[in-house]
Design a protein around this motif. Structure first.
Motif, PDB file in Angstrom:
ATOM      1  N   ASP A   1       0.708  -1.168   0.079  1.00 48.27           N
ATOM      2  CA  ASP A   1       0.136  -0.136   0.021  1.00 48.27           C
ATOM      3  C   ASP A   1       0.890   1.333   0.100  1.00 48.27           C
ATOM      4  OD1 ASP A   1      -2.292  -1.190  -0.231  1.00 48.27           O
ATOM      5  OD2 ASP A   1      -2.620  -1.326   1.859  1.00 48.27           O
ATOM      6  N   GLU A   2       2.142   1.030   0.616  1.00 49.81           N
ATOM      7  CA  GLU A   2       2.880   2.326   0.640  1.00 49.81           C
ATOM      8  C   GLU A   2       3.330   2.556  -0.713  1.00 49.81           C
ATOM      9  OE1 GLU A   2       7.199   3.764   2.778  1.00 49.81           O
ATOM     10  OE2 GLU A   2       5.949   2.089   3.716  1.00 49.81           O
ATOM     11  N   MET A   3       3.702   1.643  -1.308  1.00 46.38           N
ATOM     12  CA  MET A   3       4.369   2.126  -2.895  1.00 46.38           C
ATOM     13  C   MET A   3       3.247   2.498  -3.739  1.00 46.38           C
ATOM     14  SD  MET A   3       6.706  -1.413  -3.374  1.00 46.38           S
ATOM     15  CE  MET A   3       6.730  -1.295  -4.959  1.00 46.38           C
ATOM     16  N   LEU A   4       1.976   1.768  -3.478  1.00 44.35           N
ATOM     17  CA  LEU A   4       0.946   2.357  -4.228  1.00 44.35           C
ATOM     18  C   LEU A   4       0.582   3.847  -3.983  1.00 44.35           C
ATOM     19  CD1 LEU A   4      -1.766  -0.555  -3.689  1.00 44.35           C
ATOM     20  CD2 LEU A   4      -0.344  -0.017  -5.944  1.00 44.35           C
ATOM     21  N   GLY A   5       0.740   4.134  -2.763  1.00 47.35           N
ATOM     22  CA  GLY A   5       0.641   5.549  -2.562  1.00 47.35           C
ATOM     23  C   GLY A   5       1.675   6.650  -2.996  1.00 47.35           C
ATOM     24  N   ILE A   6       2.973   5.821  -3.393  1.00 44.62           N
ATOM     25  CA  ILE A   6       3.742   6.885  -3.878  1.00 44.62           C
ATOM     26  C   ILE A   6       3.295   6.911  -5.591  1.00 44.62           C
ATOM     27  CG2 ILE A   6       6.248   6.830  -4.584  1.00 44.62           C
ATOM     28  CD1 ILE A   6       6.716   5.841  -1.716  1.00 44.62           C
ATOM     29  N   ILE A   7       3.195   5.825  -5.994  1.00 42.54           N
ATOM     30  CA  ILE A   7       3.439   5.493  -7.482  1.00 42.54           C
ATOM     31  C   ILE A   7       1.867   6.152  -8.278  1.00 42.54           C
ATOM     32  CG2 ILE A   7       3.424   4.174  -9.602  1.00 42.54           C
ATOM     33  CD1 ILE A   7       5.267   2.249  -7.947  1.00 42.54           C
ATOM     34  N   VAL A   8       0.979   5.614  -7.727  1.00 42.65           N
ATOM     35  CA  VAL A   8      -0.608   5.938  -8.157  1.00 42.65           C
ATOM     36  C   VAL A   8      -0.831   7.142  -8.490  1.00 42.65           C
ATOM     37  CG1 VAL A   8      -2.973   5.744  -8.057  1.00 42.65           C
ATOM     38  CG2 VAL A   8      -1.416   3.681  -7.683  1.00 42.65           C
ATOM     39  N   PRO A   9      -0.390   8.478  -7.501  1.00 43.88           N
ATOM     40  CA  PRO A   9      -0.668   9.687  -7.627  1.00 43.88           C
ATOM     41  C   PRO A   9      -0.010  10.432  -8.822  1.00 43.88           C
ATOM     42  CG  PRO A   9      -0.335   9.194  -5.088  1.00 43.88           C
ATOM     43  CD  PRO A   9      -0.061   8.087  -6.104  1.00 43.88           C
ATOM     44  N   MET A  10       1.099   9.848  -9.331  1.00 49.65           N
ATOM     45  CA  MET A  10       1.981  10.390 -10.352  1.00 49.65           C
ATOM     46  C   MET A  10       1.432   9.775 -11.490  1.00 49.65           C
ATOM     47  SD  MET A  10       5.872  10.333  -9.034  1.00 49.65           S
ATOM     48  CE  MET A  10       5.852   8.813  -8.178  1.00 49.65           C
ATOM     49  N   ALA A  11       0.686   8.798 -11.594  1.00 48.48           N
ATOM     50  CA  ALA A  11       0.378   8.172 -12.963  1.00 48.48           C
ATOM     51  C   ALA A  11      -1.080   8.954 -13.424  1.00 48.48           C
ATOM     52  CB  ALA A  11      -0.030   6.756 -12.767  1.00 48.48           C
ATOM     53  N   GLU A  12      -1.251   9.176 -14.741  1.00 50.83           N
ATOM     54  CA  GLU A  12      -2.404   9.499 -15.323  1.00 50.83           C
ATOM     55  C   GLU A  12      -3.562   8.498 -15.238  1.00 50.83           C
ATOM     56  OE1 GLU A  12      -3.113  11.451 -19.363  1.00 50.83           O
ATOM     57  OE2 GLU A  12      -1.313  12.292 -18.449  1.00 50.83           O
ATOM     58  N   LYS A  13      -3.177   7.203 -15.545  1.00 46.83           N
ATOM     59  CA  LYS A  13      -3.953   6.134 -15.619  1.00 46.83           C
ATOM     60  C   LYS A  13      -3.203   4.847 -15.053  1.00 46.83           C
ATOM     61  CE  LYS A  13      -6.611   7.284 -19.751  1.00 46.83           C
ATOM     62  NZ  LYS A  13      -7.952   7.614 -19.062  1.00 46.83           N
ATOM     63  N   VAL A  14      -4.010   4.054 -14.670  1.00 46.58           N
ATOM     64  CA  VAL A  14      -3.317   3.021 -13.706  1.00 46.58           C
ATOM     65  C   VAL A  14      -4.077   1.541 -14.432  1.00 46.58           C
ATOM     66  CG1 VAL A  14      -2.567   1.378 -11.747  1.00 46.58           C
ATOM     67  CG2 VAL A  14      -2.342   3.979 -11.759  1.00 46.58           C
ATOM     68  N   ILE A  15      -3.191   0.439 -14.876  1.00 50.41           N
ATOM     69  CA  ILE A  15      -3.676  -0.833 -15.373  1.00 50.41           C
ATOM     70  C   ILE A  15      -3.048  -1.708 -14.692  1.00 50.41           C
ATOM     71  CG2 ILE A  15      -3.591  -2.305 -17.282  1.00 50.41           C
ATOM     72  CD1 ILE A  15      -3.752  -0.028 -19.255  1.00 50.41           C
ATOM     73  N   ARG A  31      -6.871  -3.458  -8.126  1.00 47.96           N
ATOM     74  CA  ARG A  31      -7.661  -2.318  -8.518  1.00 47.96           C
ATOM     75  C   ARG A  31      -8.497  -1.806  -7.274  1.00 47.96           C
ATOM     76  NH1 ARG A  31     -12.588  -3.871 -11.794  1.00 47.96           N
ATOM     77  NH2 ARG A  31     -12.921  -4.528  -9.348  1.00 47.96           N
ATOM     78  N   ASP A  32      -9.043  -2.520  -6.553  1.00 48.53           N
ATOM     79  CA  ASP A  32      -9.896  -2.468  -5.594  1.00 48.53           C
ATOM     80  C   ASP A  32      -9.157  -1.588  -4.448  1.00 48.53           C
ATOM     81  OD1 ASP A  32     -12.187  -3.575  -6.684  1.00 48.53           O
ATOM     82  OD2 ASP A  32     -12.022  -5.290  -5.585  1.00 48.53           O
ATOM     83  N   ARG A  33      -7.790  -1.924  -4.421  1.00 46.43           N
ATOM     84  CA  ARG A  33      -6.862  -1.245  -3.575  1.00 46.43           C
ATOM     85  C   ARG A  33      -6.276  -0.005  -4.171  1.00 46.43           C
ATOM     86  NH1 ARG A  33      -2.511  -5.129  -2.591  1.00 46.43           N
ATOM     87  NH2 ARG A  33      -1.329  -3.425  -1.611  1.00 46.43           N
ATOM     88  N   ILE A  34      -6.131   0.247  -5.414  1.00 52.28           N
ATOM     89  CA  ILE A  34      -6.015   1.423  -6.012  1.00 52.28           C
ATOM     90  C   ILE A  34      -6.995   2.456  -6.094  1.00 52.28           C
ATOM     91  CG2 ILE A  34      -5.152   2.382  -8.347  1.00 52.28           C
ATOM     92  CD1 ILE A  34      -3.196  -0.314  -8.603  1.00 52.28           C
ATOM     93  N   ILE A  35      -8.325   1.972  -6.366  1.00 52.49           N
ATOM     94  CA  ILE A  35      -9.176   3.147  -6.441  1.00 52.49           C
ATOM     95  C   ILE A  35      -9.405   4.075  -5.202  1.00 52.49           C
ATOM     96  CG2 ILE A  35     -10.381   1.969  -8.289  1.00 52.49           C
ATOM     97  CD1 ILE A  35     -12.441   0.889  -6.535  1.00 52.49           C
ATOM     98  N   LYS A  36      -8.754   3.220  -4.098  1.00 55.23           N
ATOM     99  CA  LYS A  36      -9.021   4.083  -2.783  1.00 55.23           C
ATOM    100  C   LYS A  36      -8.194   5.425  -3.140  1.00 55.23           C
ATOM    101  CE  LYS A  36      -9.976   0.174  -0.023  1.00 55.23           C
ATOM    102  NZ  LYS A  36      -9.464  -0.875   1.071  1.00 55.23           N
ATOM    103  N   ILE A  37      -7.161   5.320  -3.832  1.00 54.38           N
ATOM    104  CA  ILE A  37      -6.222   6.484  -4.129  1.00 54.38           C
ATOM    105  C   ILE A  37      -6.500   7.254  -5.361  1.00 54.38           C
ATOM    106  CG2 ILE A  37      -3.748   7.002  -4.523  1.00 54.38           C
ATOM    107  CD1 ILE A  37      -2.990   4.204  -3.480  1.00 54.38           C
ATOM    108  N   ASP A  38      -6.888   6.704  -6.588  1.00 55.24           N
ATOM    109  CA  ASP A  38      -7.448   7.235  -7.714  1.00 55.24           C
ATOM    110  C   ASP A  38      -8.113   6.199  -8.416  1.00 55.24           C
ATOM    111  OD1 ASP A  38      -7.435   8.102 -10.426  1.00 55.24           O
ATOM    112  OD2 ASP A  38      -5.254   8.773 -10.542  1.00 55.24           O
ATOM    113  N   LEU A  65       5.186   2.986 -17.488  1.00 55.07           N
ATOM    114  CA  LEU A  65       6.002   2.278 -16.513  1.00 55.07           C
ATOM    115  C   LEU A  65       5.359   0.851 -16.219  1.00 55.07           C
ATOM    116  CD1 LEU A  65       7.882   2.189 -14.046  1.00 55.07           C
ATOM    117  CD2 LEU A  65       5.902   3.138 -12.648  1.00 55.07           C
ATOM    118  N   VAL A  66       6.178  -0.274 -16.412  1.00 56.53           N
ATOM    119  CA  VAL A  66       5.656  -1.437 -15.908  1.00 56.53           C
ATOM    120  C   VAL A  66       6.316  -1.943 -14.929  1.00 56.53           C
ATOM    121  CG1 VAL A  66       5.521  -3.558 -17.053  1.00 56.53           C
ATOM    122  CG2 VAL A  66       5.626  -1.949 -18.603  1.00 56.53           C
ATOM    123  N   CYS A  67       5.626  -2.346 -13.913  1.00 54.92           N
ATOM    124  CA  CYS A  67       6.411  -2.824 -12.634  1.00 54.92           C
ATOM    125  C   CYS A  67       5.721  -3.851 -12.067  1.00 54.92           C
ATOM    126  CB  CYS A  67       6.469  -1.623 -11.635  1.00 54.92           C
ATOM    127  SG  CYS A  67       4.883  -0.855 -11.235  1.00 54.92           S
ATOM    128  N   GLY A  68       6.071  -5.028 -11.244  1.00 57.95           N
ATOM    129  CA  GLY A  68       5.746  -6.001 -10.818  1.00 57.95           C
ATOM    130  C   GLY A  68       6.882  -7.109 -10.474  1.00 57.95           C
TER     131      GLY A  68
END
Length: 85
Positions: A1-15, A31-38, A65-68
């Motif tokens: 969740d910490e990484m999502l909180g850093i990366i997701v706000p910088m993204a225009e779209k997330v897949i 996705r369910d975790r990400i939509i809490k941020i964006d 950006l592709v990460c995983g």
């Protein structure tokens, strides 16, 4: 969740993509975790479909950006090389 909180706000779209591993989190759960941020997040089960959609969103000077996991990145690299991108 910490990484999502850093990366997701910088993204225009997330897949999100479901990795080829029984231990991995599926695309919908992530996705369910990400939509809490964006709320602009789209899940896929297929790597190639996800990559094609990501490219469709990109403009000429955009960064994709592709990460995983290393396994997933290896699979995505094959798709990217095959596409000629």
């Amino acid at each position: 969740d910490e990484m999502l909180g850093i990366i997701v706000p910088m993204a225009e779209k997330v897949i999100t993509v479901t990795p080829h591993s029984g231990r991995a989190e599926n695309a919908e759960a992530l996705r369910d975790r990400i939509i809490k941020i964006d709320t602009d997040c789209q899940p896929f089960d297929d790597y190639e479909e996800a990559f094609e959609q990501a490219l469709a969103y990109c403009r000429e000077d955009d960064l994709l950006l592709v990460c995983g996991s290393l396994y997933m990145i290896g699979d995505m690299r094959k798709i990217i090389k095959k596409s000629g991108q």
